[in-house]
Every structure is written in C-alpha cells, then in structure tokens.
Design a protein around this motif. Structure first.
Motif, PDB file in Angstrom:
ATOM      1  N   LEU A  77       1.241  -1.210   0.213  1.00 12.17           N
ATOM      2  CA  LEU A  77      -0.079   0.051  -0.177  1.00 12.17           C
ATOM      3  C   LEU A  77       0.618   1.815  -0.388  1.00 12.17           C
ATOM      4  N   TYR A  78       1.771   1.387   0.744  1.00 18.77           N
ATOM      5  CA  TYR A  78       2.397   2.864   0.906  1.00 18.77           C
ATOM      6  C   TYR A  78       3.653   2.777  -0.845  1.00 18.77           C
ATOM      7  N   VAL A  79       4.232   2.071  -0.721  1.00 22.48           N
ATOM      8  CA  VAL A  79       5.137   1.767  -1.740  1.00 22.48           C
ATOM      9  C   VAL A  79       4.233   1.901  -3.605  1.00 22.48           C
ATOM     10  N   ALA A  80       3.362   1.282  -3.413  1.00 18.92           N
ATOM     11  CA  ALA A  80       2.010   1.826  -4.703  1.00 18.92           C
ATOM     12  C   ALA A  80       1.935   3.530  -4.165  1.00 18.92           C
ATOM     13  N   SER A  81       1.725   3.319  -3.561  1.00 21.45           N
ATOM     14  CA  SER A  81       1.234   4.932  -3.417  1.00 21.45           C
ATOM     15  C   SER A  81       1.697   6.489  -3.384  1.00 21.45           C
ATOM     16  N   GLY A  82       3.033   5.764  -3.070  1.00 20.96           N
ATOM     17  CA  GLY A  82       4.332   7.115  -3.238  1.00 20.96           C
ATOM     18  C   GLY A  82       4.735   6.646  -4.812  1.00 20.96           C
ATOM     19  N   ALA A  83       4.970   5.266  -5.725  1.00 23.64           N
ATOM     20  CA  ALA A  83       4.235   5.438  -6.819  1.00 23.64           C
ATOM     21  C   ALA A  83       3.758   5.856  -7.815  1.00 23.64           C
ATOM     22  N   ALA A  84       2.381   5.833  -7.472  1.00 24.81           N
ATOM     23  CA  ALA A  84       1.202   6.670  -7.959  1.00 24.81           C
ATOM     24  C   ALA A  84       1.447   8.476  -7.905  1.00 24.81           C
ATOM     25  N   GLY A  85       1.574   8.375  -6.353  1.00 29.03           N
ATOM     26  CA  GLY A  85       2.023   9.775  -6.327  1.00 29.03           C
ATOM     27  C   GLY A  85       3.151  10.300  -7.310  1.00 29.03           C
ATOM     28  N   LEU A  86       4.176  10.368  -7.124  1.00 30.91           N
ATOM     29  CA  LEU A  86       5.169  10.536  -8.018  1.00 30.91           C
ATOM     30  C   LEU A  86       4.551  10.352 -10.008  1.00 30.91           C
ATOM     31  N   ALA A  87       4.049   9.083 -10.419  1.00 33.95           N
ATOM     32  CA  ALA A  87       3.729   9.230 -11.552  1.00 33.95           C
ATOM     33  C   ALA A  87       2.471  10.020 -11.594  1.00 33.95           C
ATOM     34  N   GLY A  88       1.639  10.354 -10.448  1.00 37.82           N
ATOM     35  CA  GLY A  88       0.689  11.332 -10.995  1.00 37.82           C
ATOM     36  C   GLY A  88       1.430  13.013 -11.372  1.00 37.82           C
ATOM     37  N   LEU A  89       2.214  13.243 -10.140  1.00 37.16           N
ATOM     38  CA  LEU A  89       2.665  14.183 -10.549  1.00 37.16           C
ATOM     39  C   LEU A  89       4.349  14.308 -11.966  1.00 37.16           C
ATOM     40  N   ALA A  90       4.455  13.470 -12.165  1.00 36.97           N
ATOM     41  CA  ALA A  90       5.112  13.518 -13.119  1.00 36.97           C
ATOM     42  C   ALA A  90       4.090  13.752 -15.034  1.00 36.97           C
ATOM     43  N   VAL A  91       2.858  13.208 -14.329  1.00 40.19           N
ATOM     44  CA  VAL A  91       2.067  13.305 -15.718  1.00 40.19           C
ATOM     45  C   VAL A  91       1.455  14.605 -15.721  1.00 40.19           C
ATOM     46  N   LEU A  92       0.954  15.774 -14.757  1.00 40.11           N
ATOM     47  CA  LEU A  92       0.546  16.405 -14.348  1.00 40.11           C
ATOM     48  C   LEU A  92       1.895  17.585 -14.904  1.00 40.11           C
ATOM     49  N   ARG A  93       2.923  17.702 -14.386  1.00 39.03           N
ATOM     50  CA  ARG A  93       4.272  18.867 -14.931  1.00 39.03           C
ATOM     51  C   ARG A  93       4.520  18.298 -16.542  1.00 39.03           C
ATOM     52  N   LEU A  95       2.048  17.300 -18.253  1.00 35.67           N
ATOM     53  CA  LEU A  95       0.535  18.328 -19.744  1.00 35.67           C
ATOM     54  C   LEU A  95       0.714  20.112 -18.765  1.00 35.67           C
ATOM     55  N   ASP A  96       1.793  19.879 -17.985  1.00 36.28           N
ATOM     56  CA  ASP A  96       1.738  21.484 -17.269  1.00 36.28           C
ATOM     57  C   ASP A  96       0.341  22.275 -16.759  1.00 36.28           C
ATOM     58  N   VAL A  97      -0.106  20.872 -15.882  1.00 41.31           N
ATOM     59  CA  VAL A  97      -1.372  20.744 -15.457  1.00 41.31           C
ATOM     60  C   VAL A  97      -1.445  21.162 -14.054  1.00 41.31           C
ATOM     61  N   SER A  98      -1.811  22.192 -12.665  1.00 37.49           N
ATOM     62  CA  SER A  98      -1.278  22.827 -11.649  1.00 37.49           C
ATOM     63  C   SER A  98      -2.023  21.002 -10.775  1.00 37.49           C
ATOM     64  N   LEU A  99      -1.507  21.510  -9.345  1.00 39.82           N
ATOM     65  CA  LEU A  99      -1.542  20.566  -8.903  1.00 39.82           C
ATOM     66  C   LEU A  99      -2.944  20.485  -8.213  1.00 39.82           C
ATOM     67  N   PRO A 100      -3.794  19.206  -8.409  1.00 42.58           N
ATOM     68  CA  PRO A 100      -5.459  20.036  -7.373  1.00 42.58           C
ATOM     69  C   PRO A 100      -4.563  19.915  -5.806  1.00 42.58           C
ATOM     70  N   SER A 101      -5.701  20.267  -4.849  1.00 41.79           N
ATOM     71  CA  SER A 101      -4.920  20.577  -4.125  1.00 41.79           C
ATOM     72  C   SER A 101      -5.331  19.140  -3.204  1.00 41.79           C
ATOM     73  N   ALA A 102      -4.200  19.099  -1.956  1.00 41.47           N
ATOM     74  CA  ALA A 102      -3.759  17.530  -1.491  1.00 41.47           C
ATOM     75  C   ALA A 102      -4.807  16.566  -1.592  1.00 41.47           C
ATOM     76  N   VAL A 103      -5.532  16.948  -1.028  1.00 46.30           N
ATOM     77  CA  VAL A 103      -6.712  16.293  -0.496  1.00 46.30           C
ATOM     78  C   VAL A 103      -7.166  15.246  -1.697  1.00 46.30           C
ATOM     79  N   VAL A 104      -7.178  15.602  -3.507  1.00 44.09           N
ATOM     80  CA  VAL A 104      -7.868  15.318  -3.958  1.00 44.09           C
ATOM     81  C   VAL A 104      -6.680  14.089  -4.794  1.00 44.09           C
TER      82      VAL A 104
END
Length: 143
Positions: A77-93, A95-104
């Motif tokens: 859970l913690y490894v996949a959560s970290g990997a998904a978070g990093l992948a999401g940040l890379a995709v947002l970066r 696409l040049d989209v701003s980060l939604p709220s930390a909760v989302v």
C-alpha cells in the motif's frame, strides 16, 4: 495461563492493531478530508482508524488471519501509494497542469494503491483465479 502466553497474545494484538491502523488510516483521513473539507492530518479519522484497528485485531490474535498477508498489504500500500503519487506528479508536470488540492491528489494515489495492495496480499489467490501456478516459496530461487 502463563506469562509467556499473555505476552504472546499481547504482542499479537499490538502487531495486528498497528498493521490495521497503517492500512486503514490513509483511507479514513482522505475520506474525512473530502467529506468535512478538513486537512489530511485531522484528528477524528485517525482516532476512528485506531478504534477500528483495535476492534478488528481479533482475527489476527485468534490465528484465523495471516500477519504475513497484512504485512504484505501494508508495505504494498505505501509503496504503491508513493509510486502512484510520483507518477501523478510526473503526468501533471508533463501536461503543465497545476496540482489539485493535496486531498484530491492523495485520494487519487490511494485509489490506485489499494487495489495494488490487495493484489499483492492475495497474489496466490489471484494467480489461482487466472489459472496460473500458485507462488510457492519452495520453488523460489530466493529461499
């Protein structure tokens, strides 16, 4: 009843409660933050996760459920959560989209992480359902 049996049961209870808390707290905090418009570190969901973890530790203490499976779930859970978070940040970066709220962002990472953790914890049953040979530690090169 001996001191050793009491100590063993106490350690089993503490390990189960800690593992369940680590598995439940992320989901409780995100759901509470989304519903109540609170921060991720609010106290009520953490308290609720602790209460549920204490109450849910009985099957582990009784020996019906596996500590190994719980450990694999929490680590995955913690490894996949970290990997998904990093992948999401890379995709947002890219696409040049701003980060939604930390909760989302955390909710999105956990939405990807919980199924991965379930598949990791129950990989023997998943392999069996797919018709593949079950993973056996005796057949592994990493004995």
């Amino acid at each position: 009843m001996t001191i050793r049996s009491w100590a063993t049961a106490t350690v089993d209870f503490l390990l189960a409660a800690l593992g369940l808390y680590l598995a439940l707290a992320p989901a409780f905090t995100v759901v509470y933050a989304l519903v109540a418009d609170a921060t991720l570190f609010a106290g009520p969901p953490q308290t609720a996760a602790a209460v549920v973890a204490v109450g849910g530790s009985y099957p582990f203490v009784a020996g019906d459920w596996s500590y190994r499976r719980l450990l694999v779930f929490v680590v995955a859970l913690y490894v996949a959560s970290g990997a998904a978070g990093l992948a999401g940040l890379a995709v947002l970066r890219t696409l040049d989209v701003s980060l939604p709220s930390a909760v989302v962002a955390r909710a999105g990472a956990l939405a990807a992480a919980y199924p991965v953790a379930l598949a990791a914890a129950f990989r023997d049953r998943v392999r069996e359902r797919l018709g593949l040979r079950p993973v056996d530690a005796a057949d592994s090169q990493w004995r």
